[in-house]
Design a protein around this motif. Structure first.
Motif, PDB file in Angstrom:
ATOM      1  N   UNK A  44       0.997  -1.156   0.370  1.00  0.00           N
ATOM      2  CA  UNK A  44       0.199  -0.085  -0.231  1.00  0.00           C
ATOM      3  C   UNK A  44       0.864   1.231   0.133  1.00  0.00           C
ATOM      4  N   UNK A  45       2.142   1.061   0.595  1.00  0.00           N
ATOM      5  CA  UNK A  45       2.861   2.625   0.317  1.00  0.00           C
ATOM      6  C   UNK A  45       4.417   1.880  -0.251  1.00  0.00           C
ATOM      7  N   UNK A  46       4.104   3.168  -1.249  1.00  0.00           N
ATOM      8  CA  UNK A  46       5.822   3.081  -2.303  1.00  0.00           C
ATOM      9  C   UNK A  46       6.535   4.523  -1.992  1.00  0.00           C
ATOM     10  N   UNK A  47       7.565   3.960  -2.586  1.00  0.00           N
ATOM     11  CA  UNK A  47       8.492   5.391  -2.779  1.00  0.00           C
ATOM     12  C   UNK A  47       9.096   5.195  -3.385  1.00  0.00           C
ATOM     13  N   UNK A  48       9.755   6.097  -4.287  1.00  0.00           N
ATOM     14  CA  UNK A  48      11.113   6.294  -5.405  1.00  0.00           C
ATOM     15  C   UNK A  48      11.934   7.535  -5.107  1.00  0.00           C
ATOM     16  N   UNK A  49      12.771   7.113  -5.551  1.00  0.00           N
ATOM     17  CA  UNK A  49      13.930   8.728  -5.897  1.00  0.00           C
ATOM     18  C   UNK A  49      13.611   9.689  -6.803  1.00  0.00           C
ATOM     19  N   UNK A  50      13.439  11.107  -6.851  1.00  0.00           N
ATOM     20  CA  UNK A  50      13.210  11.672  -7.452  1.00  0.00           C
ATOM     21  C   UNK A  50      14.125  11.730  -8.900  1.00  0.00           C
ATOM     22  N   UNK A  51      14.687  10.964  -9.111  1.00  0.00           N
ATOM     23  CA  UNK A  51      15.599  10.447 -10.346  1.00  0.00           C
ATOM     24  C   UNK A  51      15.040   9.505 -11.113  1.00  0.00           C
ATOM     25  N   UNK A  52      14.108   8.969 -10.860  1.00  0.00           N
ATOM     26  CA  UNK A  52      13.030   7.274 -11.776  1.00  0.00           C
ATOM     27  C   UNK A  52      11.374   7.898 -11.445  1.00  0.00           C
TER      28      UNK A  52
END
Length: 126
Positions: free
Chosen positions: A56-64
């Motif tokens: 339910x929770x995701x996270x991404x680096x700004x570059x991707x």
């Protein structure tokens, strides 16, 4: 024996796509959040994306952000990283890692992860 195995890396042209898989054995992946990290030659390992144990929770680096997506199939004990619109700067060894203590979150800090795979090479080049 707890083990994470990455697969799906390879050589791709700029603008192309790859899907990485992270398969777990020896433990149930649904008790862990999973992070994807990458390390290019001469650079530190950096967090790319992560997903909580329930998805339910995701996270991404700004570059991707906007190019990569992360998903998981707990029934298959596998997490995926779909990488689209690849750039030469995405070239690196990609690692998946599992965190039990932060299983409800999607963190990108290396220190939060307990178990690591051996990595798979991704090369983006024409």
């Amino acid at each position: 024996q707890l083990q994470l195995v990455e697969s799906g890396g390879g050589l791709v042209q700029p603008g192309g796509s790859l899907r990485l898989s992270c398969a777990a054995s020896g433990f149930r992946l649904d008790a862990y959040s999973i992070g994807w990290f990458r390390q290019a030659p001469g650079k530190e390992r950096e967090g790319v994306s992560s997903i909580s144990n329930n998805g339910l929770v995701t996270n991404f680096a700004h570059s991707v952000k906007g190019r990569f997506t992360i998903s998981r199939e707990n029934a298959k004990n596998t997490v995926y990283l779909q990488m689209n619109s690849l750039k030469p700067e995405d070239t690196a060894v990609y690692y998946c890692a599992a965190s039990g203590k932060a299983r409800r979150w999607a963190l990108l800090e290396r220190d939060e992860y307990d178990y690591w795979g051996q990595g798979t090479q991704v090369t983006v080049s024409s």
